[in-house]
Structure formats: structure tokens, C-alpha cells
Design a protein around this motif. Structure first.
Motif, PDB file in Angstrom:
ATOM      1  N   GLY A  74      -9.032  46.084  37.497  1.00 14.66           N
ATOM      2  CA  GLY A  74     -10.070  45.094  37.342  1.00 14.66           C
ATOM      3  C   GLY A  74     -10.265  44.294  38.626  1.00 14.66           C
ATOM      4  N   ARG A  75      -9.166  43.982  39.281  1.00 13.67           N
ATOM      5  CA  ARG A  75      -9.268  43.217  40.533  1.00 13.67           C
ATOM      6  C   ARG A  75      -9.920  44.037  41.633  1.00 13.67           C
ATOM      7  N   MET A  76      -9.642  45.333  41.646  1.00 12.18           N
ATOM      8  CA  MET A  76     -10.295  46.199  42.633  1.00 12.18           C
ATOM      9  C   MET A  76     -11.799  46.266  42.361  1.00 12.18           C
ATOM     10  N   ALA A  77     -12.173  46.313  41.089  1.00 13.45           N
ATOM     11  CA  ALA A  77     -13.591  46.323  40.729  1.00 13.45           C
ATOM     12  C   ALA A  77     -14.266  45.052  41.233  1.00 13.45           C
ATOM     13  N   TYR A  78     -13.604  43.928  41.038  1.00 13.32           N
ATOM     14  CA  TYR A  78     -14.141  42.647  41.497  1.00 13.32           C
ATOM     15  C   TYR A  78     -14.324  42.666  43.017  1.00 13.32           C
ATOM     16  N   PHE A  79     -13.296  43.129  43.724  1.00 15.97           N
ATOM     17  CA  PHE A  79     -13.359  43.193  45.187  1.00 15.97           C
ATOM     18  C   PHE A  79     -14.520  44.076  45.641  1.00 15.97           C
ATOM     19  N   GLU A  80     -14.611  45.264  45.069  1.00 16.01           N
ATOM     20  CA  GLU A  80     -15.678  46.197  45.471  1.00 16.01           C
ATOM     21  C   GLU A  80     -17.061  45.627  45.141  1.00 16.01           C
ATOM     22  N   TYR A  81     -17.164  44.971  44.002  1.00 15.27           N
ATOM     23  CA  TYR A  81     -18.445  44.367  43.622  1.00 15.27           C
ATOM     24  C   TYR A  81     -18.847  43.303  44.644  1.00 15.27           C
ATOM     25  N   ARG A  82     -17.902  42.453  45.022  1.00 14.18           N
ATOM     26  CA  ARG A  82     -18.184  41.388  45.989  1.00 14.18           C
ATOM     27  C   ARG A  82     -18.548  41.962  47.364  1.00 14.18           C
ATOM     28  N   MET A  83     -18.051  43.152  47.658  1.00 14.25           N
ATOM     29  CA  MET A  83     -18.371  43.804  48.936  1.00 14.25           C
ATOM     30  C   MET A  83     -19.696  44.569  48.862  1.00 14.25           C
ATOM     31  N   GLY A  84     -20.290  44.610  47.679  1.00 13.75           N
ATOM     32  CA  GLY A  84     -21.561  45.311  47.513  1.00 13.75           C
ATOM     33  C   GLY A  84     -21.417  46.793  47.239  1.00 13.75           C
ATOM     34  N   ASN A  85     -20.207  47.250  46.989  1.00 14.05           N
ATOM     35  CA  ASN A  85     -19.952  48.659  46.693  1.00 14.05           C
ATOM     36  C   ASN A  85     -20.029  48.867  45.177  1.00 14.05           C
ATOM     37  N   TYR A  86     -21.240  48.870  44.664  1.00  9.69           N
ATOM     38  CA  TYR A  86     -21.443  48.874  43.218  1.00  9.69           C
ATOM     39  C   TYR A  86     -20.923  50.129  42.529  1.00  9.69           C
ATOM     40  N   GLU A  87     -21.098  51.265  43.150  1.00  9.83           N
ATOM     41  CA  GLU A  87     -20.628  52.517  42.533  1.00  9.83           C
ATOM     42  C   GLU A  87     -19.107  52.486  42.379  1.00  9.83           C
ATOM     43  N   GLN A  88     -18.404  52.078  43.429  1.00  7.59           N
ATOM     44  CA  GLN A  88     -16.945  52.012  43.360  1.00  7.59           C
ATOM     45  C   GLN A  88     -16.494  50.908  42.405  1.00  7.59           C
ATOM     46  N   ALA A  89     -17.204  49.802  42.394  1.00  5.12           N
ATOM     47  CA  ALA A  89     -16.874  48.713  41.472  1.00  5.12           C
ATOM     48  C   ALA A  89     -16.986  49.185  40.028  1.00  5.12           C
ATOM     49  N   ARG A  90     -18.040  49.927  39.763  1.00  3.72           N
ATOM     50  CA  ARG A  90     -18.234  50.436  38.402  1.00  3.72           C
ATOM     51  C   ARG A  90     -17.138  51.428  38.033  1.00  3.72           C
ATOM     52  N   ARG A  91     -16.799  52.320  38.943  1.00  2.00           N
ATOM     53  CA  ARG A  91     -15.719  53.283  38.668  1.00  2.00           C
ATOM     54  C   ARG A  91     -14.396  52.576  38.407  1.00  2.00           C
ATOM     55  N   ASP A  92     -14.045  51.638  39.289  1.00  2.57           N
ATOM     56  CA  ASP A  92     -12.789  50.901  39.130  1.00  2.57           C
ATOM     57  C   ASP A  92     -12.784  50.091  37.828  1.00  2.57           C
ATOM     58  N   GLY A  93     -13.904  49.473  37.515  1.00  3.07           N
ATOM     59  CA  GLY A  93     -13.999  48.684  36.287  1.00  3.07           C
ATOM     60  C   GLY A  93     -13.857  49.540  35.050  1.00  3.07           C
ATOM     61  N   LYS A  94     -14.531  50.672  35.042  1.00  2.00           N
ATOM     62  CA  LYS A  94     -14.424  51.570  33.889  1.00  2.00           C
ATOM     63  C   LYS A  94     -13.001  52.079  33.714  1.00  2.00           C
ATOM     64  N   GLU A  95     -12.340  52.360  34.821  1.00  7.96           N
ATOM     65  CA  GLU A  95     -10.954  52.811  34.737  1.00  7.96           C
ATOM     66  C   GLU A  95     -10.069  51.711  34.144  1.00  7.96           C
ATOM     67  N   ALA A  96     -10.298  50.491  34.575  1.00  6.70           N
ATOM     68  CA  ALA A  96      -9.487  49.367  34.079  1.00  6.70           C
ATOM     69  C   ALA A  96      -9.667  49.174  32.577  1.00  6.70           C
ATOM     70  N   VAL A  97     -10.905  49.198  32.093  1.00  3.45           N
ATOM     71  CA  VAL A  97     -11.098  48.972  30.652  1.00  3.45           C
ATOM     72  C   VAL A  97     -10.648  50.179  29.840  1.00  3.45           C
ATOM     73  N   THR A  98     -10.688  51.357  30.422  1.00  2.26           N
ATOM     74  CA  THR A  98     -10.201  52.544  29.724  1.00  2.26           C
ATOM     75  C   THR A  98      -8.681  52.507  29.577  1.00  2.26           C
ATOM     76  N   LEU A  99      -8.002  52.020  30.600  1.00  5.34           N
ATOM     77  CA  LEU A  99      -6.544  51.953  30.555  1.00  5.34           C
ATOM     78  C   LEU A  99      -6.037  50.915  29.553  1.00  5.34           C
ATOM     79  N   ASP A 100      -6.837  49.897  29.293  1.00  2.00           N
ATOM     80  CA  ASP A 100      -6.409  48.812  28.410  1.00  2.00           C
ATOM     81  C   ASP A 100      -7.603  48.327  27.579  1.00  2.00           C
ATOM     82  N   PRO A 101      -8.108  49.174  26.675  1.00  2.00           N
ATOM     83  CA  PRO A 101      -9.369  48.881  25.990  1.00  2.00           C
ATOM     84  C   PRO A 101      -9.332  47.688  25.037  1.00  2.00           C
ATOM     85  N   GLU A 102      -8.173  47.311  24.546  1.00  2.00           N
ATOM     86  CA  GLU A 102      -8.101  46.196  23.599  1.00  2.00           C
ATOM     87  C   GLU A 102      -7.839  44.858  24.271  1.00  2.00           C
ATOM     88  N   ASN A 103      -7.669  44.854  25.583  1.00  2.00           N
ATOM     89  CA  ASN A 103      -7.408  43.630  26.328  1.00  2.00           C
ATOM     90  C   ASN A 103      -8.693  42.808  26.408  1.00  2.00           C
TER      91      ASN A 103
END
Length: 92
Positions: free
Chosen positions: A1-30
């Protein structure tokens, strides 16, 4: 999730989305605040990529996990963003 935030802030939307999806997939009930932020990063990165379908799907999935918008400020924000997105898609 933190990597997604970092990538989003850097304007790397595709990578932010990938990192974010991975984070929620790893811990879907969080549903701690940091993970909820990840859901919004995924949706906003999708909007940045003009992938409105993905943004709608992400927000809809998040809303399914939250209490009703009438009792949850976070759900209300997600619903308002989803409604705004639907209205924006109607514009020429």
C-alpha cells in the motif's frame, strides 16, 4: 500500500494501481485507514489513466466492504466519488 502511495504521488499511475491491487489482494479484509487509502489510490490512479470502468469497480468493491454511507463518512466519500465519476462519464 505504501508503494502504491509513493508511485501515485510520483505520477506513476499504472504502477500505483498494480501495487495497490496487490496490497488489497494480499489482505482483502483489512479495513484499517491505511488500507482504505490504498483502495482510493487504486480508484484515483485508474481515473488518472482514464480507466473509468476500473475506478467504478474499485469503488463499488470498497463500498461493499464498508457500512452504509449514511453511517460511515468513508463510505459516503467513496459513494460521492463514484457518483461524480458516473456524472463525469456523461460529459462530452
Amino acid at each position: 500500500g505504501r508503494m502504491a502511495y509513493f508511485e501515485y504521488r510520483m505520477g506513476n499511475y499504472e504502477q500505483a494501481r498494480r501495487d495497490g491491487k496487490e496490497a488489497v489482494t494480499l489482505d482483502p479484509e483489512n479495513l484499517f485507514p491505511e488500507r482504505i487509502e490504498t483502495w482510493f489510490i487504486i480508484a484515483n490512479a485508474s481515473i488518472g489513466l482514464k480507466d473509468f470502468k476500473s475506478a467504478r469497480e474499485t469503488l463499488t468493491a470498497l463500498l461493499a466492504k464498508l457500512p452504509p454511507p449514511a453511517t460511515s463518512d468513508v463510505a459516503l466519500v467513496a459513494k460521492q466519488l463514484l457518483d461524480s465519476l458516473k456524472e463525469a462519464e456523461k460529459l462530452p
